[in-house]
Design a protein around this motif. Structure first.
Motif, PDB file in Angstrom:
ATOM      1  N   ILE A   6       0.839  -1.202   0.000  1.00 16.72           N
ATOM      2  CA  ILE A   6       0.000   0.000   0.000  1.00 16.72           C
ATOM      3  C   ILE A   6       0.869   1.245   0.000  1.00 16.72           C
ATOM      4  O   ILE A   6       2.036   1.215   0.380  1.00 16.72           O
ATOM      5  N   GLU A   7       0.282   2.348  -0.460  1.00 16.33           N
ATOM      6  CA  GLU A   7       1.003   3.621  -0.506  1.00 16.33           C
ATOM      7  C   GLU A   7       0.042   4.761  -0.203  1.00 16.33           C
ATOM      8  O   GLU A   7      -1.138   4.701  -0.524  1.00 16.33           O
ATOM      9  N   GLU A  51       1.193   0.212  -7.116  1.00 16.35           N
ATOM     10  CA  GLU A  51       1.221  -0.205  -8.516  1.00 16.35           C
ATOM     11  C   GLU A  51       1.809  -1.611  -8.658  1.00 16.35           C
ATOM     12  O   GLU A  51       1.303  -2.428  -9.423  1.00 16.35           O
ATOM     13  N   GLU A  52       2.846  -1.899  -7.907  1.00 14.18           N
ATOM     14  CA  GLU A  52       3.478  -3.215  -7.963  1.00 14.18           C
ATOM     15  C   GLU A  52       2.511  -4.317  -7.522  1.00 14.18           C
ATOM     16  O   GLU A  52       2.436  -5.385  -8.123  1.00 14.18           O
ATOM     17  N   TYR A  53       1.748  -4.045  -6.471  1.00 15.19           N
ATOM     18  CA  TYR A  53       0.804  -5.034  -5.975  1.00 15.19           C
ATOM     19  C   TYR A  53      -0.357  -5.223  -6.956  1.00 15.19           C
ATOM     20  O   TYR A  53      -0.821  -6.338  -7.184  1.00 15.19           O
ATOM     21  N   TYR A  58      -3.536  -8.306 -10.920  1.00  9.58           N
ATOM     22  CA  TYR A  58      -4.194  -8.295 -12.220  1.00  9.58           C
ATOM     23  C   TYR A  58      -3.310  -8.817 -13.347  1.00  9.58           C
ATOM     24  O   TYR A  58      -3.475  -8.415 -14.490  1.00  9.58           O
ATOM     25  N   CYS A  59      -2.429  -9.729 -13.027  1.00  9.67           N
ATOM     26  CA  CYS A  59      -1.583 -10.303 -14.069  1.00  9.67           C
ATOM     27  C   CYS A  59      -2.419 -11.208 -14.973  1.00  9.67           C
ATOM     28  O   CYS A  59      -3.508 -11.664 -14.613  1.00  9.67           O
ATOM     29  N   LYS A  60      -1.921 -11.483 -16.141  1.00 12.84           N
ATOM     30  CA  LYS A  60      -2.631 -12.316 -17.112  1.00 12.84           C
ATOM     31  C   LYS A  60      -2.958 -13.689 -16.536  1.00 12.84           C
ATOM     32  O   LYS A  60      -4.064 -14.201 -16.733  1.00 12.84           O
TER      33      LYS A  60
END
Length: 79
Positions: A6-7, A51-53, A58-60
């Motif tokens: 989180i950020e 963004e990294e998380y 939501y990866c393919k």
């Protein structure tokens, strides 16, 4: 220890860093907050998922698993 998933962000329109807290939302094991900018009224999440998380979530492969799961989408159409 800082959670890398989180950020905390400023308003992306006016860069205000003191938003009004509206609602806390739980996502998995993360506590996110819906906020409203006191200067321009933009509503956004802060803290939010990084963004990294999001890339991991939501990866393919993740979507391929969901769409291959017969129970993921249930169609119930009545004529």
């Amino acid at each position: 220890m800082k959670n890398q998933n989180i950020e905390t962000i400023n308003c992306c329109i006016c860069n205000n860093n003191k938003p009004k807290k509206l609602k806390r939302i739980r996502f998995r094991n993360h506590s996110l907050r819906l906020v409203k900018c006191k200067k321009c009224d933009l509503m956004f999440f802060s803290p939010r998922l990084s963004e990294e998380y999001l890339k991991i979530l939501y990866c393919k492969d993740h979507f391929d698993q969901l769409t291959n799961n017969q129970n993921y989408i249930k169609e119930d159409f009545h004529e």
